[in-house]
Design a protein around this motif. Sequence first.
Motif, PDB file in Angstrom:
ATOM      1  N   ILE A  42     -31.667 -41.750  -2.378  1.00 17.66           N
ATOM      2  CA  ILE A  42     -30.914 -40.860  -1.865  1.00 17.66           C
ATOM      3  C   ILE A  42     -29.511 -40.821  -2.414  1.00 17.66           C
ATOM      4  O   ILE A  42     -28.937 -39.796  -2.781  1.00 17.66           O
ATOM      5  CB  ILE A  42     -31.213 -40.722  -0.290  1.00 17.66           C
ATOM      6  N   ARG A  43     -29.110 -42.186  -2.329  1.00 14.92           N
ATOM      7  CA  ARG A  43     -27.582 -42.133  -2.945  1.00 14.92           C
ATOM      8  C   ARG A  43     -27.401 -41.946  -4.323  1.00 14.92           C
ATOM      9  O   ARG A  43     -26.390 -41.490  -4.756  1.00 14.92           O
ATOM     10  CB  ARG A  43     -27.018 -43.705  -2.655  1.00 14.92           C
ATOM     11  N   GLN A  44     -28.749 -42.313  -4.987  1.00 12.32           N
ATOM     12  CA  GLN A  44     -28.632 -42.073  -6.510  1.00 12.32           C
ATOM     13  C   GLN A  44     -28.503 -40.555  -6.787  1.00 12.32           C
ATOM     14  O   GLN A  44     -27.808 -40.078  -7.501  1.00 12.32           O
ATOM     15  CB  GLN A  44     -29.862 -42.453  -7.216  1.00 12.32           C
ATOM     16  N   GLN A  45     -29.244 -39.713  -5.837  1.00  8.62           N
ATOM     17  CA  GLN A  45     -29.127 -38.196  -6.064  1.00  8.62           C
ATOM     18  C   GLN A  45     -27.984 -37.805  -5.651  1.00  8.62           C
ATOM     19  O   GLN A  45     -27.689 -36.722  -6.325  1.00  8.62           O
ATOM     20  CB  GLN A  45     -30.482 -37.712  -5.120  1.00  8.62           C
ATOM     21  N   GLN A  46     -27.256 -38.228  -4.725  1.00  9.26           N
ATOM     22  CA  GLN A  46     -26.060 -37.604  -4.344  1.00  9.26           C
ATOM     23  C   GLN A  46     -25.126 -38.125  -5.380  1.00  9.26           C
ATOM     24  O   GLN A  46     -23.931 -37.364  -5.698  1.00  9.26           O
ATOM     25  CB  GLN A  46     -25.787 -38.293  -2.960  1.00  9.26           C
ATOM     26  N   THR A  47     -25.083 -39.249  -5.793  1.00 12.03           N
ATOM     27  CA  THR A  47     -24.039 -39.562  -7.023  1.00 12.03           C
ATOM     28  C   THR A  47     -24.142 -38.529  -8.143  1.00 12.03           C
ATOM     29  O   THR A  47     -23.300 -38.317  -8.983  1.00 12.03           O
ATOM     30  CB  THR A  47     -24.635 -41.224  -7.532  1.00 12.03           C
ATOM     31  N   ARG A  48     -25.589 -38.428  -8.362  1.00  8.80           N
ATOM     32  CA  ARG A  48     -26.029 -37.543  -9.802  1.00  8.80           C
ATOM     33  C   ARG A  48     -25.414 -36.122  -9.456  1.00  8.80           C
ATOM     34  O   ARG A  48     -24.414 -35.719 -10.350  1.00  8.80           O
ATOM     35  CB  ARG A  48     -27.350 -37.513  -9.897  1.00  8.80           C
ATOM     36  N   LYS A  49     -25.418 -35.517  -8.113  1.00 14.12           N
ATOM     37  CA  LYS A  49     -24.682 -34.553  -7.755  1.00 14.12           C
ATOM     38  C   LYS A  49     -23.423 -34.435  -8.032  1.00 14.12           C
ATOM     39  O   LYS A  49     -22.695 -33.607  -8.395  1.00 14.12           O
ATOM     40  CB  LYS A  49     -25.339 -34.062  -6.531  1.00 14.12           C
ATOM     41  N   HIS A  50     -22.696 -35.407  -7.535  1.00 11.66           N
ATOM     42  CA  HIS A  50     -21.343 -35.567  -7.507  1.00 11.66           C
ATOM     43  C   HIS A  50     -20.858 -35.751  -9.054  1.00 11.66           C
ATOM     44  O   HIS A  50     -19.852 -35.141  -9.329  1.00 11.66           O
ATOM     45  CB  HIS A  50     -20.773 -36.949  -6.697  1.00 11.66           C
ATOM     46  N   ASP A  51     -21.441 -36.555  -9.875  1.00  9.58           N
ATOM     47  CA  ASP A  51     -21.059 -36.463 -11.224  1.00  9.58           C
ATOM     48  C   ASP A  51     -21.292 -35.081 -12.008  1.00  9.58           C
ATOM     49  O   ASP A  51     -20.478 -35.000 -12.753  1.00  9.58           O
ATOM     50  CB  ASP A  51     -22.136 -37.540 -11.923  1.00  9.58           C
ATOM     51  N   GLU A  52     -22.412 -34.592 -11.506  1.00  4.19           N
ATOM     52  CA  GLU A  52     -22.444 -33.093 -12.258  1.00  4.19           C
ATOM     53  C   GLU A  52     -21.352 -32.409 -11.794  1.00  4.19           C
ATOM     54  O   GLU A  52     -20.486 -31.522 -12.600  1.00  4.19           O
ATOM     55  CB  GLU A  52     -23.655 -32.431 -11.869  1.00  4.19           C
ATOM     56  N   PHE A  53     -20.782 -32.342 -10.606  1.00  2.00           N
ATOM     57  CA  PHE A  53     -19.592 -31.639  -9.992  1.00  2.00           C
ATOM     58  C   PHE A  53     -18.382 -32.052 -10.739  1.00  2.00           C
ATOM     59  O   PHE A  53     -17.726 -31.113 -11.232  1.00  2.00           O
ATOM     60  CB  PHE A  53     -19.541 -31.885  -8.497  1.00  2.00           C
ATOM     61  N   VAL A  54     -18.089 -33.462 -10.932  1.00  2.00           N
ATOM     62  CA  VAL A  54     -17.028 -33.817 -11.579  1.00  2.00           C
ATOM     63  C   VAL A  54     -17.248 -33.312 -12.964  1.00  2.00           C
ATOM     64  O   VAL A  54     -16.068 -32.958 -13.739  1.00  2.00           O
ATOM     65  CB  VAL A  54     -16.979 -35.423 -11.584  1.00  2.00           C
ATOM     66  N   GLN A  55     -18.373 -33.407 -13.773  1.00  2.00           N
ATOM     67  CA  GLN A  55     -18.258 -33.014 -15.297  1.00  2.00           C
ATOM     68  C   GLN A  55     -18.068 -31.556 -15.333  1.00  2.00           C
ATOM     69  O   GLN A  55     -17.101 -31.184 -16.283  1.00  2.00           O
ATOM     70  CB  GLN A  55     -19.907 -33.408 -15.975  1.00  2.00           C
ATOM     71  N   LEU A  56     -18.474 -30.748 -14.358  1.00  2.00           N
ATOM     72  CA  LEU A  56     -18.109 -29.111 -14.371  1.00  2.00           C
ATOM     73  C   LEU A  56     -16.685 -29.071 -14.259  1.00  2.00           C
ATOM     74  O   LEU A  56     -16.158 -28.308 -15.074  1.00  2.00           O
ATOM     75  CB  LEU A  56     -18.800 -28.385 -13.312  1.00  2.00           C
ATOM     76  N   LYS A  57     -15.862 -29.801 -13.188  1.00  2.00           N
ATOM     77  CA  LYS A  57     -14.303 -29.647 -13.205  1.00  2.00           C
ATOM     78  C   LYS A  57     -13.530 -30.038 -14.408  1.00  2.00           C
ATOM     79  O   LYS A  57     -12.726 -29.253 -14.779  1.00  2.00           O
ATOM     80  CB  LYS A  57     -13.888 -30.511 -11.797  1.00  2.00           C
TER      81      LYS A  57
END
Length: 91
Positions: A42-57
């Motif tokens: 679950i933490r890995q999935q949350q980290t992946r989503k956050h990383d995608e958000f940061v990359q978009l920003k």
Amino acid sequence: MAKENVFQLQLEPARLEEFTAAAKAVHRPASQVMRDLMCDFIRQQQTRKHDEFVQLKIAVARASLEAGRGRSNDNVEAEFAAHRVKGQGPE
């Protein structure tokens, strides 16, 4: 956290023996190891989503800079230094 649900997992007997032996070798119940693995997933999935958000920003910011809408750090620092001298925040 209260344990209220049962999760059934089907696997080959040899795989179960291997897993149970590995958990026992580190003095942990196999069920706790499984809970930890689930939490890690679950933490890995949350980290992946956050990383995608940061990359978009980052992509949006880079596009803004390339379009000429960026400001240099020196300009920003100078503007805020002027605000501090006046004793007020930015407008």
